[in-house]
Design an enzyme around this catalytic site. Sequence first.
Site, mmCIF file in Angstrom:
data_model
loop_
_atom_site.group_PDB
_atom_site.id
_atom_site.type_symbol
_atom_site.label_atom_id
_atom_site.label_comp_id
_atom_site.label_asym_id
_atom_site.label_seq_id
_atom_site.Cartn_x
_atom_site.Cartn_y
_atom_site.Cartn_z
ATOM 1 N N CYS A 1 32.312 36.982 52.874
ATOM 2 C CA CYS A 1 32.369 35.885 53.846
ATOM 3 C C CYS A 1 33.431 36.124 54.913
ATOM 4 O O CYS A 1 33.385 35.538 55.996
ATOM 5 C CB CYS A 1 32.660 34.564 53.137
ATOM 6 S SG CYS A 1 31.427 34.092 51.904
ATOM 7 N N SER B 185 35.158 43.170 44.085
ATOM 8 C CA SER B 185 35.857 41.882 44.199
ATOM 9 C C SER B 185 36.403 41.625 45.598
ATOM 10 O O SER B 185 37.592 41.408 45.798
ATOM 11 C CB SER B 185 37.007 41.810 43.180
ATOM 12 O OG SER B 185 36.528 42.004 41.871
#
Length: 459
Positions: free
Chosen positions: A47, A43
């Site tokens: 980016c 998780s």
Amino acid sequence: MAAERMVVIGGDAAGMSAASQARRGRGPEELEIVAFERGHFTSYSACGIPYWVGGDVTERDALIARTPEEHRARAIGLRMRTEAVEIDLAGQRVRARDLEAGTESWTGFDKLVVATGARPVRPALPGIDAPGVHGVQTLDDGQALLDTLAATEGGRAVVVGAGYIGVEMAEALLKRGYEVTVVHRGEQPMATLDPDMGRLVHEAMDGLGITTVGGAEVAAIRTGEDGRVRAVATADAEYPADVVVLGIGVEPETALARAAGLPVGPYGGLVTDLSMRVRGHENVWAGGDCVEVLDLVSGATRHVALGTHANKHGQIIGTNVSGGYATFPGVVGTAVSKVCDLEIARTGLREKDARRAGLQYVSATIESTNSAGYYPGAAPMTVKMLAERRTGRLLGVQIVGREGAAKRVDIAAVALTARMSVEGMTTLDLGYAPPFSPVWDPVLVAARKATAAVRAAGA
């Protein structure tokens, strides 16, 4: 009655969003959840890696949204450093390998979620695996690159590829004090834009001191006597390099799913219905970077590797697995990026996308400013808009400009989703004050010009 078992392959955005949402819908006594993740982290924001490398984000753990321990505390049986190596659909089981111990075991499932993500394109070039050549797909990749940068302490960097990752990594390396060269195959950087808009990015990168070499195919990575990278070679030239970063793009990671006989589309991604259920398989779902999605503008499928979509897919899968109902209708292709203070945005179709879809279109390009022209700090912005020739339906928008430019693309994303015409867009009630916009927002100016082009084409 025994609890059902949901097995999740992949512990990042789509997979763990699916697991978490399913847990909200059904407790451990009703649904056992087992998740396999081959890496060291779950998780996290891939980016954000360029901004960590560039120093904007100072701590790696700031990119982690939820740790393995946090998932396990919610009764999700997360197995780290465990790679799924075979899916037996007929037997409803998954064979997984513990990468630390080297042992393998089978785990049965009632519900299966495939969230294997995407893999970086890594061409089979001489020297591609040499020390000093890096991809930037995972947190481990980011740490390995930072270790190399710390060891070389400045010098020359070559980025191969000028898409989102390539441009963002060029900025990160520039901030680290490197002399940066970007080598790419396209006419202009940012092939997600039309070449006339990509030219604006090229000019801005040149102005920042980044050397951009277009129309260049990398032929080999040259190494020195120590085996480390020393240059990137094309057919015509060599570019010295102390470090090389690969930003060529990604492909769906579907080898495991293909081997099991799950269907893939023209881009190699898994094919699902609107509920993210893999077509033809009642108890198998897939989401994230390993799937193809419907383009709401062109009507065709496409592969879009973005965390925004992956998290939505996971939410939808988890809802459906736990007995609810949710759908993912598709995308319009919205994306934003930046290189230093230049903001870059697009949504919808480029000209070549429209031609490929068989659409007749008109285009309009305008130059404006991000605030009222008289307001201190007003900076230029270019907006390009495509509209369907006969109907005036908005087909796409591209924006290149300074502060406040990129997020204006969200106006167009909503208009595309609503299938608005460019004429209809001219009456949108957008916010206005001199610090934020000219009295006619640049998007509305482009819509007015596109409307005139539609009328002229029909005359």
